[in-house]
Design a protein around this motif. Structure first.
Motif, mmCIF file in Angstrom:
data_model
loop_
_atom_site.group_PDB
_atom_site.id
_atom_site.type_symbol
_atom_site.label_atom_id
_atom_site.label_comp_id
_atom_site.label_asym_id
_atom_site.label_seq_id
_atom_site.Cartn_x
_atom_site.Cartn_y
_atom_site.Cartn_z
ATOM 1 N N ASN A 85 0.550 -1.676 0.097
ATOM 2 C CA ASN A 85 -0.050 0.304 -0.354
ATOM 3 C C ASN A 85 0.717 1.607 -0.222
ATOM 4 O OD1 ASN A 85 -2.749 -1.459 1.765
ATOM 5 N ND2 ASN A 85 -2.354 -1.509 0.270
ATOM 6 N N LEU A 86 1.881 1.267 1.117
ATOM 7 C CA LEU A 86 2.725 2.306 1.052
ATOM 8 C C LEU A 86 3.356 2.817 -0.089
ATOM 9 C CD1 LEU A 86 3.840 4.487 2.675
ATOM 10 C CD2 LEU A 86 5.031 3.067 3.426
ATOM 11 N N LEU A 87 3.596 1.510 -1.312
ATOM 12 C CA LEU A 87 4.414 1.161 -2.453
ATOM 13 C C LEU A 87 3.273 2.420 -2.997
ATOM 14 C CD1 LEU A 87 6.752 1.088 -4.463
ATOM 15 C CD2 LEU A 87 5.651 -1.165 -4.753
ATOM 16 N N ARG A 119 4.124 5.589 -4.993
ATOM 17 C CA ARG A 119 5.115 5.410 -6.345
ATOM 18 C C ARG A 119 4.111 5.559 -7.320
ATOM 19 N NH1 ARG A 119 9.182 9.443 -5.711
ATOM 20 N NH2 ARG A 119 10.778 9.125 -4.343
ATOM 21 N N ARG A 120 2.588 5.046 -7.026
ATOM 22 C CA ARG A 120 1.523 4.593 -8.295
ATOM 23 C C ARG A 120 0.932 5.949 -8.390
ATOM 24 N NH1 ARG A 120 2.181 -1.567 -7.922
ATOM 25 N NH2 ARG A 120 1.640 -1.293 -6.213
ATOM 26 N N THR A 121 0.865 5.949 -9.968
ATOM 27 C CA THR A 121 -0.035 6.851 -10.613
ATOM 28 C C THR A 121 -1.552 6.797 -10.098
ATOM 29 O OG1 THR A 121 -0.449 5.851 -12.735
ATOM 30 C CG2 THR A 121 1.425 7.351 -12.622
ATOM 31 N N ALA A 122 -2.801 7.654 -10.151
ATOM 32 C CA ALA A 122 -3.784 7.409 -9.655
ATOM 33 C C ALA A 122 -4.151 6.812 -10.989
ATOM 34 C CB ALA A 122 -3.838 8.634 -10.157
ATOM 35 N N PHE A 154 17.920 0.924 5.685
ATOM 36 C CA PHE A 154 16.185 1.055 5.346
ATOM 37 C C PHE A 154 15.789 0.012 4.110
ATOM 38 C CE2 PHE A 154 18.634 3.007 1.636
ATOM 39 C CZ PHE A 154 18.124 2.809 0.831
ATOM 40 N N ARG A 155 14.403 -0.214 4.531
ATOM 41 C CA ARG A 155 13.442 -0.766 3.677
ATOM 42 C C ARG A 155 13.136 -0.432 3.180
ATOM 43 N NH1 ARG A 155 9.496 -4.148 5.150
ATOM 44 N NH2 ARG A 155 8.757 -2.460 5.898
ATOM 45 N N PHE A 156 13.075 -1.233 1.600
ATOM 46 C CA PHE A 156 12.360 -0.110 0.429
ATOM 47 C C PHE A 156 11.761 -1.480 -0.381
ATOM 48 C CE2 PHE A 156 15.207 -0.932 -3.157
ATOM 49 C CZ PHE A 156 16.177 -1.885 -2.343
ATOM 50 N N LYS A 157 11.117 -1.592 -1.588
ATOM 51 C CA LYS A 157 10.179 -2.290 -2.623
ATOM 52 C C LYS A 157 10.645 -1.065 -4.151
ATOM 53 C CE LYS A 157 6.532 -4.271 -2.608
ATOM 54 N NZ LYS A 157 6.185 -5.665 -1.654
ATOM 55 N N THR A 158 10.612 -1.357 -5.371
ATOM 56 C CA THR A 158 10.971 -0.490 -6.157
ATOM 57 C C THR A 158 9.806 -1.057 -7.249
ATOM 58 O OG1 THR A 158 12.010 -2.528 -6.777
ATOM 59 C CG2 THR A 158 12.859 -0.425 -6.052
ATOM 60 N N LEU A 159 9.290 -0.592 -7.866
ATOM 61 C CA LEU A 159 8.286 -0.878 -9.091
ATOM 62 C C LEU A 159 9.616 -1.036 -10.805
ATOM 63 C CD1 LEU A 159 5.708 -0.007 -8.620
ATOM 64 C CD2 LEU A 159 5.644 1.460 -8.916
ATOM 65 N N ARG A 175 11.254 3.091 -9.556
ATOM 66 C CA ARG A 175 10.815 4.241 -8.875
ATOM 67 C C ARG A 175 10.552 2.977 -7.416
ATOM 68 N NH1 ARG A 175 4.311 5.367 -11.433
ATOM 69 N NH2 ARG A 175 4.721 3.225 -12.308
ATOM 70 N N ARG A 176 11.137 3.917 -6.731
ATOM 71 C CA ARG A 176 10.918 3.688 -5.387
ATOM 72 C C ARG A 176 10.915 3.928 -4.360
ATOM 73 N NH1 ARG A 176 17.635 3.821 -2.846
ATOM 74 N NH2 ARG A 176 16.401 5.758 -2.132
ATOM 75 N N GLN A 177 9.860 2.745 -3.372
ATOM 76 C CA GLN A 177 9.705 3.194 -2.262
ATOM 77 C C GLN A 177 10.121 3.096 -1.141
ATOM 78 O OE1 GLN A 177 7.073 6.182 -2.015
ATOM 79 N NE2 GLN A 177 6.943 5.694 0.496
ATOM 80 N N ILE A 178 10.687 4.363 -0.420
ATOM 81 C CA ILE A 178 10.904 3.706 1.450
ATOM 82 C C ILE A 178 10.070 3.112 2.270
ATOM 83 C CG2 ILE A 178 12.867 4.073 3.073
ATOM 84 C CD1 ILE A 178 14.342 5.292 1.058
#
Lengths: 253, 253
Positions: free
Chosen positions: A153-155, A159-162, B73-78, B82-85
């Motif tokens: 969900n945080l991702l 980071r995702r578009t609408a 830190f922990r993170f995910k990427t698309l 695009r990266r989300q910490i």
DNA sequence: CGCTTACTTGAGTCTGGTCAAACGGGGTGG
DNA sequence: CCACCCCGTTTGACCAGACTCAAGTAAGCG
């Protein structure tokens, strides 16, 4: 609305050994010993109307709950009323552990449809950990799985578009509801409003509506009053750049 | 950089009974029996350079780790990068449980400063649950606390404005680093880049920079190459509409 | 001293937000 | 049975916060 539940509407007449959840392949089987423990651990059954609140931020609840039927969501709010939905709660989910561990609830939870939940006393948790390592492990498992959902969900929100966000949320819910045994005829059984979607994805109501319209135009889904129909499951997953993790038999208590 | 750690840089020469974490009030004390178990549970010590990776998405790791010093830190990427910490990892944190429970890691993790971690074998976890209910409970506690942090992050990214987001993140990290025993002279010891902040809060690098400037102009903090100084802790918390939860003695393994 | 990484700043654009108004279906009281 | 109301949805006009692009500065490192 009762037919949204997909499980026996009056599970109170069953003991834990005939728990309606247990019948589904989706959930892992228990040993006889475990069932006995859970039966003694359970102190009641709680029924909540649609819209009713399950947990309130700031509370010191003495209970934890397992959802038996229906569904709801967890959320937090800022002082000026901005609301963020954190995740959705469906049959098999365990809620209220946070207050059990931290004393004070740091979020609220509300029912979307009528819900029934098994009630457990938090003061007996140490007992569970002492005598039922398998169940203790399950609790950790459930907590960790929720953490994984929050990660995703945080991702999404970050980071995702609408368009990607809405696509993601709606396939995700559709699949998960289906797996949990909530009867979803193409998603139509999911009584969401666009405001829920907006608050889940960190978007405004108006923009959520316009985004839903775009997804309709692409023939990926069809929105209908308080619900939707998934027309192209794979198309939605592709758009969201998301592939679900492989399924495991899921524990519950 | 070594003085960023705030704990003995070579804890390998200590057994668990002299674990440098244990010396801090922040963490809960262990019983002798628990220490003995943890000592036997521990299979080694891992040192990772700044920038090195701790966990990789998709991995099937056989280990879980407790951070002894340093942070990451922990993170995910698309797919498109695009990266989300998701959250930050500091001494006392347990990581890798997700792969231990779900088989496959669904996120990655990276060191920001040099880190040292105690290594435990996941296959011995059932053993821990069977014989050490107290520690099992601690694991659940840690998982639930991370979940609480993610809840707050989701609220931040979804519903706070850019200014509130940055204010929130920087006081939050400042306070938590201080509590974990990372030496932070007003935040200056936190080796963050603006890109980290952007990726944590779902913002662009440029806008992050401009927002930091605004906070500087308000004399709430001062940014300095790879770090910052908190000038007005309360002011930042007010701006973010955030009040920290009361502290509990925190468990670890 | 030159290279690289991190930070700054300005200009222009666009996604998504706000405001305002209207529509439609289901439920209810008259 | 009908009028009305309410909630959820829809649409258009306008605005602004945040993004991208581009270029330049500063600070550490070999």
């Amino acid at each position: 609305m009762a037919d949204n539940q997909g499980v026996e509407p009056h599970p109170s007449k069953f003991g834990c050994d005939r728990c309606p959840l247990r019948a589904r392949d989706y959930f892992r089987p228990f040993s006889g010993d475990e069932i006995d423990f859970v039966r003694s651990f359970k102190t009641g059954l709680l029924e909540v109307d649609a819209g009713g609140s399950l947990l309130v931020e700031g509370d010191h609840s003495a209970y934890v709950y397992t959802v038996v039927s229906g569904w709801g969501f967890r959320f937090k709010t800022l002082e000026d009323g901005r609301r963020q939905i954190l995740n959705y709660i469906m049959p098999g989910d365990l809620i209220g552990m946070q207050s059990a561990l931290m004393d004070e609830m740091q979020h609220s939870a509300q029912a979307i449809s009528p819900m029934t939940m098994c009630v457990f006393e938090r003061r007996r948790l140490p007992d569970l950990y002492r005598t039922q390592p398998g169940l203790a492990f399950d609790i950790t498992w459930l907590t960790a799985r929720t953490e994984g959902v929050l990660d995703e969900n945080l991702l999404t929100v970050g980071r995702r578009t609408a368009l990607e966000r809405v696509a993601f949320l709606l396939v995700f819910l559709y699949r998960r509801a289906r797996d949990s045994g909530l009867s979803v005829n193409g998603g139509a059984g999911i009584p969401l409003t666009q405001q829920h979607i907006a608050d889940t994805l960190g978007m405004s109501l108006v923009h959520t509506n316009k985004t839903l319209r775009k997804l309709s135009a692409r023939r990926l889904l069809k929105w209908q009053h308080r619900g939707y129909e998934v027309l192209d499951e794979q198309g939605l997953m592709d758009l969201a750049e998301w592939q679900p993790e492989p399924q495991h038999p899921r524990p519950f208590i």
